[in-house]
Scaffold this motif. Structure first.
Motif, PDB file in Angstrom:
ATOM      1  N   PHE A   1       0.858  -1.170   0.000  1.00 38.04           N
ATOM      2  CA  PHE A   1       0.000   0.000   0.000  1.00 38.04           C
ATOM      3  C   PHE A   1       0.903   1.231   0.000  1.00 38.04           C
ATOM      4  O   PHE A   1       2.100   1.135   0.275  1.00 38.04           O
ATOM      5  CB  PHE A   1      -0.888   0.016   1.257  1.00 38.04           C
TER       6      PHE A   1
ATOM      7  N   SER B   1      -3.317   2.231 -11.500  1.00 37.61           N
ATOM      8  CA  SER B   1      -2.300   3.271 -11.616  1.00 37.61           C
ATOM      9  C   SER B   1      -0.880   2.729 -11.746  1.00 37.61           C
ATOM     10  O   SER B   1       0.025   3.446 -12.180  1.00 37.61           O
ATOM     11  CB  SER B   1      -2.376   4.222 -10.424  1.00 37.61           C
TER      12      SER B   1
ATOM     13  N   SER C   1     -10.951  -8.257  -2.716  1.00 38.72           N
ATOM     14  CA  SER C   1     -11.237  -6.900  -2.278  1.00 38.72           C
ATOM     15  C   SER C   1     -11.921  -6.932  -0.922  1.00 38.72           C
ATOM     16  O   SER C   1     -12.908  -7.629  -0.747  1.00 38.72           O
ATOM     17  CB  SER C   1     -12.129  -6.210  -3.301  1.00 38.72           C
TER      18      SER C   1
ATOM     19  N   GLN D   1       0.910   5.743   0.829  1.00 35.75           N
ATOM     20  CA  GLN D   1       0.208   6.930   1.286  1.00 35.75           C
ATOM     21  C   GLN D   1       1.030   8.154   0.948  1.00 35.75           C
ATOM     22  O   GLN D   1       2.159   8.311   1.438  1.00 35.75           O
ATOM     23  CB  GLN D   1      -0.063   6.872   2.787  1.00 35.75           C
TER      24      GLN D   1
ATOM     25  N   ALA E   1      -3.214  -2.182  -8.626  1.00 42.01           N
ATOM     26  CA  ALA E   1      -4.031  -0.999  -8.872  1.00 42.01           C
ATOM     27  C   ALA E   1      -3.811  -0.568 -10.323  1.00 42.01           C
ATOM     28  O   ALA E   1      -2.732  -0.757 -10.884  1.00 42.01           O
ATOM     29  CB  ALA E   1      -3.628   0.121  -7.928  1.00 42.01           C
TER      30      ALA E   1
ATOM     31  N   LYS F   1      -3.040  12.531   1.466  1.00 46.96           N
ATOM     32  CA  LYS F   1      -3.960  11.596   0.823  1.00 46.96           C
ATOM     33  C   LYS F   1      -4.170  10.364   1.696  1.00 46.96           C
ATOM     34  O   LYS F   1      -3.370  10.078   2.583  1.00 46.96           O
ATOM     35  CB  LYS F   1      -3.426  11.185  -0.545  1.00 46.96           C
ATOM     36  N   GLU F   2      -5.219   9.642   1.403  1.00 43.24           N
ATOM     37  CA  GLU F   2      -5.486   8.411   2.123  1.00 43.24           C
ATOM     38  C   GLU F   2      -4.567   7.293   1.615  1.00 43.24           C
ATOM     39  O   GLU F   2      -4.101   7.328   0.480  1.00 43.24           O
ATOM     40  CB  GLU F   2      -6.948   7.997   1.953  1.00 43.24           C
ATOM     41  N   ARG F   3      -4.357   6.330   2.473  1.00 44.87           N
ATOM     42  CA  ARG F   3      -3.573   5.170   2.068  1.00 44.87           C
ATOM     43  C   ARG F   3      -4.329   4.412   0.986  1.00 44.87           C
ATOM     44  O   ARG F   3      -5.551   4.226   1.083  1.00 44.87           O
ATOM     45  CB  ARG F   3      -3.297   4.278   3.271  1.00 44.87           C
ATOM     46  N   GLU F   4      -3.618   3.957  -0.028  1.00 40.19           N
ATOM     47  CA  GLU F   4      -4.255   3.260  -1.131  1.00 40.19           C
ATOM     48  C   GLU F   4      -3.565   1.943  -1.439  1.00 40.19           C
ATOM     49  O   GLU F   4      -2.359   1.783  -1.226  1.00 40.19           O
ATOM     50  CB  GLU F   4      -4.259   4.136  -2.397  1.00 40.19           C
TER      51      GLU F   4
END
Length: 123
Positions: free
Chosen positions: A37, A63, A106, A39, A61, A43-46
């Motif tokens: 993950f 991205s 998920s 961060q 992801a 911003k929020e952790r993604e």
């Protein structure tokens, strides 16, 4: 109790590469789904990527798809994140996490987290 520890972060120019490593203590490493993950400031952790217990299934992801590759070596209790074609927007603290189970889905709960390693991509 298992504890993941990340390493390999640093400063790199856009277009460059880095490989992150995450070593986990404990004898049951292969029982865990491993995830990465990140961060970024403000911003929020993604979610970035995850890998099943055997390494046979990987998830990314959108991205980072096509640029990052996750892999694991269960004999070394280590998971890797190879990051190529890095962009300034990849700048973040990257965290390794462990979820009890064999397959990623998920919403799976990651119970154990590392302290993070900073990745900075300059333009």
């Amino acid at each position: 109790q298992v504890q993941p520890v990340e390493s390999g972060g640093g400063l790199v120019q856009a277009g460059g590469s880095l490989r992150l490593s995450c070593a986990a203590s404990g004898r049951t490493f292969s029982s865990y789904v491993m995830g990465w993950f990140r961060q970024a400031p403000g911003k929020e952790r993604e979610f970035v990527s995850a890998i099943s217990w055997s390494g046979g299934s990987t998830y990314y992801a959108d991205s980072v798809k096509g640029r990052f590759t996750i892999s694991r070596d269960n004999a070394k209790n280590t998971v890797y994140l190879q990051m190529n074609s890095l962009k300034p927007e990849d700048t973040a603290v990257y965290y390794c996490a462990m979820a009890n189970g064999r397959a990623y889905y998920s919403g799976i709960r990651f119970d154990f987290w590392g302290q993070g390693t900073q990745v900075t991509v300059s333009s």
